[in-house]
Design an enzyme around this catalytic site. Structure first.
Site, PDB file in Angstrom:
ATOM      1  N   CYS A  91      -4.424  47.801  47.832  1.00 58.18           N
ATOM      2  CA  CYS A  91      -4.134  48.279  46.512  1.00 58.18           C
ATOM      3  C   CYS A  91      -4.857  49.759  46.719  1.00 58.18           C
ATOM      4  CB  CYS A  91      -5.057  47.418  45.708  1.00 58.18           C
ATOM      5  SG  CYS A  91      -5.214  48.017  44.061  1.00 58.18           S
ATOM      6  N   HIS A 133       1.390  42.138  40.899  1.00 60.01           N
ATOM      7  CA  HIS A 133       0.180  42.846  41.415  1.00 60.01           C
ATOM      8  C   HIS A 133      -0.189  43.903  40.190  1.00 60.01           C
ATOM      9  CE1 HIS A 133      -2.464  45.092  44.502  1.00 60.01           C
ATOM     10  NE2 HIS A 133      -2.348  45.948  43.561  1.00 60.01           N
ATOM     11  N   GLU A 134       0.769  44.485  39.957  1.00 60.91           N
ATOM     12  CA  GLU A 134       0.534  45.507  39.015  1.00 60.91           C
ATOM     13  C   GLU A 134       0.217  45.052  37.590  1.00 60.91           C
ATOM     14  OE1 GLU A 134       0.013  48.470  40.040  1.00 60.91           O
ATOM     15  OE2 GLU A 134       0.642  47.932  41.993  1.00 60.91           O
ATOM     16  N   HIS A 137      -3.544  44.259  37.179  1.00 59.56           N
ATOM     17  CA  HIS A 137      -4.067  45.628  36.759  1.00 59.56           C
ATOM     18  C   HIS A 137      -4.056  45.836  35.084  1.00 59.56           C
ATOM     19  CE1 HIS A 137      -5.239  47.642  40.581  1.00 59.56           C
ATOM     20  NE2 HIS A 137      -4.109  47.397  40.947  1.00 59.56           N
TER      21      HIS A 137
END
Ligand code: ZN
Length: 170
Positions: A91, A133-134, A137
């Site tokens: 990341c 994954h995003e 965030h």
């Protein structure tokens, strides 16, 4: 378009949840452009708005070799997940750390494009993994939050040593 500063762990702003986008206007377009320009200034394949200190639920992914196929996901939601596996992730906001995370490698997702049109599609492989994954965030989470407590403690110790040596050399 502007290359924006990428926030790095343990910056507490990375833990703030994003808000849904409600206005599909020029501000949103310039945010998307900044995300893409910032992504393309790195060797990474995906970037989310919280990483450039913006609380909008927006992320971009480009898996192409020549950086020619940007995909923009606004207000993404995952409707179904299947086929779980370990994926090695890194990341931009957690430099120099690589870790194995369990992810679904097939997802059914819904999102909006820059014009606000709703899109629903099946994603698999890296598209599915990057989206998850995003989306972490957007929820104020990092991939290291999904690692074991032992691995997290060693990352924290390493990060503390790193900032101590940065202070010394400054
Ligand atoms: Zn990330």
């Amino acid at each position: 378009m502007t290359i924006r500063t990428i926030l790095e762990y343990p910056d507490p702003r990375l833990n703030l949840p994003s808000q849904p986008v409600t206005r599909f206007d020029a501000d949103l377009n310039s945010l998307v452009d900044d995300l893409l320009e910032t992504l393309y200034s790195t060797s990474a394949i995906a970037l989310s708005a919280p990483q450039i200190d913006d609380r909008s639920a927006v992320l971009v992914i480009d898996l192409s070799e020549d950086r020619s196929t940007p995909k923009v996901y606004i207000n993404p939601q995952i409707l179904a997940k299947s086929t779980w596996g370990f994926v090695e992730e890194s990341c931009l906001s957690v430099p120099d750390i690589v870790g194995n995370v369990i992810r679904a490698t097939e997802v059914r997702a819904q999102w909006q494009d820059r014009e606000g049109r709703v899109i629903e599609d099946d994603l698999s492989g890296m598209d599915a993994v990057c989206l998850q994954h995003e989306m972490d965030h957007l929820a104020g989470k990092l991939f290291i939050d999904r690692l074991s407590i032992f691995r997290r403690l060693s990352i924290r110790a390493r990060q503390a040593a790193r900032s101590r040596s940065l202070r010394k050399s400054a």
